[in-house]
Design a protein around this motif. Structure first.
Motif, short mmCIF file in Angstrom:
data_model
loop_
_atom_site.label_atom_id
_atom_site.label_comp_id
_atom_site.label_asym_id
_atom_site.label_seq_id
_atom_site.Cartn_x
_atom_site.Cartn_y
_atom_site.Cartn_z
N GLY A 144 -32.97 -15.25 51.33
CA GLY A 144 -33.76 -15.16 52.56
C GLY A 144 -34.16 -16.49 53.17
N GLY A 177 -35.02 -10.80 46.82
CA GLY A 177 -35.38 -10.22 48.11
C GLY A 177 -36.64 -9.37 48.07
N HIS A 231 -22.54 -11.96 41.93
CA HIS A 231 -23.89 -11.70 42.43
C HIS A 231 -24.29 -10.26 42.08
CE1 HIS A 231 -27.29 -11.14 45.07
NE2 HIS A 231 -27.38 -12.46 45.09
N LYS A 268 -25.64 -14.08 52.50
CA LYS A 268 -25.33 -12.65 52.34
C LYS A 268 -24.68 -12.11 53.63
CE LYS A 268 -28.93 -12.38 48.90
NZ LYS A 268 -29.94 -11.58 48.21
N SER A 316 -36.20 -14.82 45.39
CA SER A 316 -37.39 -15.15 46.16
C SER A 316 -37.83 -16.61 46.00
CB SER A 316 -38.54 -14.20 45.83
OG SER A 316 -38.16 -12.86 46.11
N GLU A 375 -30.44 -15.07 38.21
CA GLU A 375 -31.18 -14.35 39.24
C GLU A 375 -31.66 -13.01 38.70
OE1 GLU A 375 -29.81 -15.91 43.37
OE2 GLU A 375 -28.55 -14.24 42.79
P1 PGA Z 1 -33.55 -14.13 47.80
O1 PGA Z 1 -32.03 -13.94 47.32
O2 PGA Z 1 -33.82 -15.62 47.79
O3 PGA Z 1 -33.61 -13.55 49.17
O4 PGA Z 1 -34.42 -13.41 46.80
C1 PGA Z 1 -31.48 -14.74 46.31
C2 PGA Z 1 -30.06 -14.31 46.02
O5 PGA Z 1 -29.81 -13.10 45.92
O6 PGA Z 1 -29.15 -15.16 45.88
#
Ligand code: PGA
Length: 254
Positions: free
Chosen positions: A238, A176, A98, A11, A216, A170
């Motif tokens: 993350g 996140g 995304h 990101k 996550s 997702e």
């Molecule tokens: P995350 O993000 O693992 O921090 O939840 C995943 C993504 O948005 O690709």
């Protein structure tokens, strides 16, 4: 058989200097190889060339991906990146659609479809994201919602090599937030995605397309997702920002 994939989405994190250091750390963590697992890192655009150099110099076992692309070849599109700009620095993958791009930047399924076509014309593998917001999940309409996204995002695509088109499911409420979907939640939707892909492209092609889970995903939960029949890997936000945690997820997939 589908090869598993672990893809990192950095990101808008890591300056060029930090990104190079993270890529070097990851190259060290994965120095023994990644077995049968395809590993991709998707840094911010300004970091990509530096990460490409690390991959090259250290013969690192991961591929480079973009986080976004524009569908035109070149011209007066301030701030955008063309597909051949990605290939020119060695990128072979690109995330599209995304939920942050859909939500904050108004990207539509039509845009995402054009981006997929532009990438595939340049032999860049799209990692095409889909997923429902919380209110849709709570209304029990998540499968329907995602199936509709898949139909629109893939409209008119020619998939001759199914290893060169990747879907990432997702659920927005799990991104996140630390709130993960259960492995069964992921399987329910990833299975529906594969069924939809089979209706569009035929079973054989659908059986070769990787469907990733994202939201996550962490070293301590990724194995549970990977056990599911239609979950072929993870798109990691993350937990991709630390070389050791991302490498642990790759190892869990091996
Ligand atoms: P995350 O993000 O693992 O921090 O939840 C995943 C993504 O948005 O690709």
């Amino acid at each position: 058989m589908r090869k598993r994939m672990i893809a990192g989405n950095w990101k808008m994190n890591e300056t060029y200097t930090e990104g190079v250091a993270l890529a070097e750390g990851l190259a060290k963590e994965l120095a023994d190889g990644t077995g049968d697992v395809d590993v991709v890192v998707c840094p911010p655009a300004v970091d990509m060339k530096g990460v490409a150099e690390v991959i090259d110099q250290q013969n690192a076992p991961f591929a480079l991906g973009g986080q976004n692309v524009y569908w035109e070849e070149k011209g007066a599109y301030t701030g955008e990146t063309a597909p051949n700009m990605l290939t020119n620095i060695g990128a072979t993958y690109c995330i599209i659609g995304h939920s942050e791009r859909r939500g904050y930047f108004g990207e539509t399924d039509e845009d995402i479809n054009k981006k997929a076509k532009a990438l595939m014309a340049h032999d860049i593998v799209p990692i095409s994201c889909c997923g429902e917001p919380l209110e849709v999940r709570e209304a029990g309409k998540h499968v329907e919602f995602v199936v509709d996204q898949i139909k629109k995002d893939t409209e008119g695509l020619q998939i001759t090599d199914p290893s060169k088109y990747v879907v990432a499911y997702e659920p927005i409420w799990a991104i996140g937030t630390g709130k993960t979907a259960t492995a069964d939640d992921a399987q329910e939707v990833c299975g529906a995605i594969r069924k939809t892909l089979a209706e569009i492209f035929g079973q054989e092609t659908a059986d070769g397309i990787r469907v990733l889970y994202g939201g996550s995903a962490k070293p301590n939960n990724v194995a549970g997702f990977l056990e599911k029949e239609d979950v072929d890997g993870a798109l990691v936000g993350g937990a991709s920002l630390k070389a050791d945690s991302f490498a642990a997820m790759v190892k869990a997939a091996m």
